[in-house]
Design an enzyme around this catalytic site. Sequence first.
Site, short mmCIF file in Angstrom:
data_model
loop_
_atom_site.label_atom_id
_atom_site.label_comp_id
_atom_site.label_asym_id
_atom_site.label_seq_id
_atom_site.Cartn_x
_atom_site.Cartn_y
_atom_site.Cartn_z
N LYS A 56 -14.66 76.22 -50.32
CA LYS A 56 -15.12 77.29 -50.75
C LYS A 56 -15.73 78.35 -49.53
O LYS A 56 -15.18 79.62 -49.67
CB LYS A 56 -16.28 77.49 -51.73
CG LYS A 56 -16.20 76.44 -53.03
CD LYS A 56 -17.34 76.27 -53.68
CE LYS A 56 -16.89 75.43 -54.97
NZ LYS A 56 -17.93 74.74 -55.76
N VAL A 99 -24.96 77.23 -57.69
CA VAL A 99 -25.72 76.19 -57.49
C VAL A 99 -24.66 74.89 -57.21
O VAL A 99 -24.16 74.67 -58.41
CB VAL A 99 -27.04 75.86 -58.48
CG1 VAL A 99 -27.62 74.53 -58.14
CG2 VAL A 99 -27.83 77.11 -58.28
N GLN A 100 -24.56 74.22 -56.41
CA GLN A 100 -23.69 73.06 -56.41
C GLN A 100 -23.90 72.05 -57.24
O GLN A 100 -25.07 71.54 -56.84
CB GLN A 100 -23.39 72.62 -54.90
CG GLN A 100 -22.10 71.70 -54.62
CD GLN A 100 -20.92 72.27 -54.99
OE1 GLN A 100 -20.48 73.41 -54.70
NE2 GLN A 100 -19.73 71.43 -55.84
N ASP A 125 -20.38 81.15 -61.27
CA ASP A 125 -19.92 80.07 -61.81
C ASP A 125 -19.81 80.16 -63.33
O ASP A 125 -19.11 79.25 -64.04
CB ASP A 125 -20.89 78.79 -61.53
CG ASP A 125 -20.03 78.13 -60.43
OD1 ASP A 125 -18.77 78.23 -60.46
OD2 ASP A 125 -20.77 77.22 -60.11
N ARG A 173 -14.60 69.44 -74.87
CA ARG A 173 -15.60 70.26 -75.34
C ARG A 173 -16.70 70.43 -74.15
O ARG A 173 -17.92 70.81 -74.63
CB ARG A 173 -15.93 69.93 -76.70
CG ARG A 173 -16.59 68.42 -76.73
CD ARG A 173 -17.08 68.10 -78.13
NE ARG A 173 -17.43 66.75 -78.23
CZ ARG A 173 -17.86 66.10 -79.26
NH1 ARG A 173 -18.04 66.86 -80.30
NH2 ARG A 173 -18.13 64.75 -79.14
N LYS A 386 -53.37 117.42 -45.28
CA LYS A 386 -52.33 116.43 -44.76
C LYS A 386 -51.96 115.26 -45.65
O LYS A 386 -50.64 115.02 -45.65
CB LYS A 386 -52.74 115.73 -43.44
CG LYS A 386 -52.91 116.84 -42.42
CD LYS A 386 -53.23 116.34 -41.09
CE LYS A 386 -54.14 115.10 -40.97
NZ LYS A 386 -55.55 115.73 -41.07
#
Length: 935
Positions: A56, A99-100, A125, A173, A386
């Site tokens: 990656k 997140v790996q 992802d 699935r 001021k």
Amino acid sequence: MAPAEVLSGKIVSAQVRERLKKQVVEMKEKFPGFRPGLAILQVGNRDDSNLYINMKLKAAAEIGISANHIKLPNTATEADVLKCIASLNGDPAVHGFIVQLPLDTDKPINTEKITNAVAPEKDVDGLSSINAGKLSRGDLGDCFIPCTPKGCMELIRQTGIQVAGKRAVVVGRSKIVGAPMHDLLLWNHATVTTCHSKTSTLAEEVGKADILVVAAGKAEMVKGEWIKPGAIVIDCGINHVPDSTKASGKRVVGDVAYSTAKEKASYITPVPGGVGPMTVAMLMQSTVESAQRFLEKFQPGRWNIQYNQLTLKMPVPSDIEISQSCIPKPIGQVAREVGLLPDEVELYGQTKAKVHLSALKRLKNQPDGKYIVVTGITPTPLGEGKSTTTVGLVQALGAHLHQNVFACVRQPSQGPTFGIKGGAAGGGYCQITPMEEFNLHLTGDIHAITAANNLVAAAVDARIFHELTQTDQALYNRLVPSVSGVRKFSDIQIRRLQKLGINKTDPTALTKEEVNLFVRLDIDPGTITWQRVLDTNDRFLRKITIGQSPTEKGFSRTAQFDITVSSEIMAVLALSDGLDDMKKRLGRMVVASSKRGEPVTTDDLGVTGALAVLMRDAVKPNLMQTLEGTPVFVHAGPFANIAHGNSSVLADKIALKLVGKEGFVVTEAGFGADIGMEKFFNIKCRYSGLRPHVVVLVATVRALKMHGGGPAVTAGVPLPKEYMEENLQLLARGCSNLNKQIQNARLFGVPVVVAVNAFKTDTKAELALVVQLAKEAGAFDAVECTHWAEGGKGAVALAQAVQRASQAPSNFRFLYNVELPVIDKIRLIAQQIYGASDIELLPEAQEKVTLYTKQGFGNLPICMAKTHLSLSHDPEQKGAPTGFILPIRDIRASVGAGFLYPLVGTMSTMPGLPTRPCFYDIDLDPVSGEVNGLF
């Protein structure tokens, strides 16, 4: 029929990468300096994860995506991971992050909780429940799709066959592939059947598929003879089966029996080299898409900030009524809006926060914005606005002209808050809010300074006492005690030895003479300059006697209390540019001289580390907001006479980075331009290295009439009629002060914009005259302002003038070289800034010049301590007096802060309460808890 055409993921992914590379180049051309950002968060060190991450990172580098690999150890807890995710969620430079998985940790971590913590708009992802939910209901344009199904769709598109109307079958699935693949095909108008391990008629269902996607995770489960002739077959499986012909003893196969399936299908993906390369390519595509969405919503360098709409009332209500009628944004929202990350912000309730100095380190390569200082003409005792002008200007630049802008102001002392002035949060519709938080404890910085200062004072007297009552050896035994039979010098004691020229680290090796030098600071009580402090106006502490208890054995002396904001520690805080610099400055503070005439420092006393600990939170700038929702740093509040009267260097530096190159930071210098502005330039800018672009000089018709010879203006007394009626002659004479202050600013090479702060009693002719004379005196521009009554809207013309002036050449220069002798530096300020013909040093001041020069402090900048009510030393001399002799009564040193301060005339560093203090009007509503009558 002919064998299936192979859908090569390697070829298609290469085409995708080339397309993305061009898109990134176009982004950079349109928005110079911009790069899509991808972060990869890994927990642990799995070999397979490292392999995938490297793929990656390589792909990101090829495309031009800025990729950041964050690696947490396998000891990381769920809280550690969530904290890191929160930081990445808030980082505007990160447009996508993953997140790996799987997480390589021994700790119990809920993976679903982790993936759902990723901000949906950065979840490239596509694994969060929000993105999954959007996909399931068909919101394909407003979500991220998991990369493998997305890659499968890209391969299907490569066939040129329309998905709409086709019968599709998905085998599997899982949340990562099967389930999202079903939704993706469905919303591309296919008729979709999902099969799985429990499907009893699997072969029959597969045989109906025009498009078949298999992600079952079982080697060659789908047989070739099941496949419908001409079907598109996408095989997502990666399985290892025994193969004695391979060196490794195994080979990779998919979930489809490839050799027989390719004889039936029209298109088929190989394994490996099919879907696999597409997953990485789709991750890159999603990251680029996320960056494009970011650019559509946010302009790089321009904050996406929500401003508060003011509801203006006439007549203008009291300041506290206005403040309490406006609902401030949650301070965490303000922090996000200006680009601060979650781990850089420490919340103190809902309306204030501290900002960690790590923000400055993160932003070190960010260009600074435009630096504006607000100062004023010589004021009346009422002040000329001021602070109000500072707030009005930033509200105009931000809420009305949509520029990135920060105000940086001093924190007010509770002394004047409860004494004679009331609050100092601005006024009218130009305030920092909530004003009660701003004016009272804030985040405790002043209390920390009180504690630190008084620790030093206690250490001074305790050291004198112990040296007077103990022998050298007894002192040494207590200063360097034997612990388990071993003596050891602390780090601070090693520094003292080195200062004495004793290069020994073994406590047993010192001679009697060296022990004597080490243990005896030998402070001369008559030279003690360090006083105790309190953040309350209390005139009866101006001179006190301490040490009267019998336990002090008769060692009493005369001392005093000062107000906390006059402590040198406050000046140190304001001029430090980091924690390390602050610690060094704290250690250099001189508290007295020894009987040998040598300076005694806090480091000699051994308290430097303790002071740094007490000040470790105070060094972080405080974040607040104005009524219209523009950000404000409130940090440090040094006296404007014996100190330099400006907010902190750190606040300015962080703000300049946050606003970016085209933004503005507006800071305020205390008192008139002859004091606060001169010290801002010669002291603050000298130490910070920052260079101002514009001076905003605040003037009022009221003050100018006073300088023209009008009667005295007194707080709490109605204004004389001369100030309520038009008088152009009186006003024109008073503009001599305005002219001089414009020239003072121009001495430093900076353009001046005059802000004429309009009051309801001013006539159009009077305001026009001030504008005209200011321009004739050399101001870049002069503008009438009505911000007190109208908020930022009333300062838009001023803001536009400041914008123009910031583009003009600014040839900033200091008034003097610090290497000049002390007397010459004082004379330059007196003659060029005040208009004096010369200076006169009284004997005590002359002695101090000799002493400080001998002690090595002669090259410090000068911080003149004189009245703010006149350009001269005499508060009764108005206008622009000349030809006078400026008397210098005494000179003192703030060595840690880094300046000498000559005393011009007499002044108290402990104000007293008036007959009717402000606290008569302050009360607390017992039901609502609201503060009433603060100003």
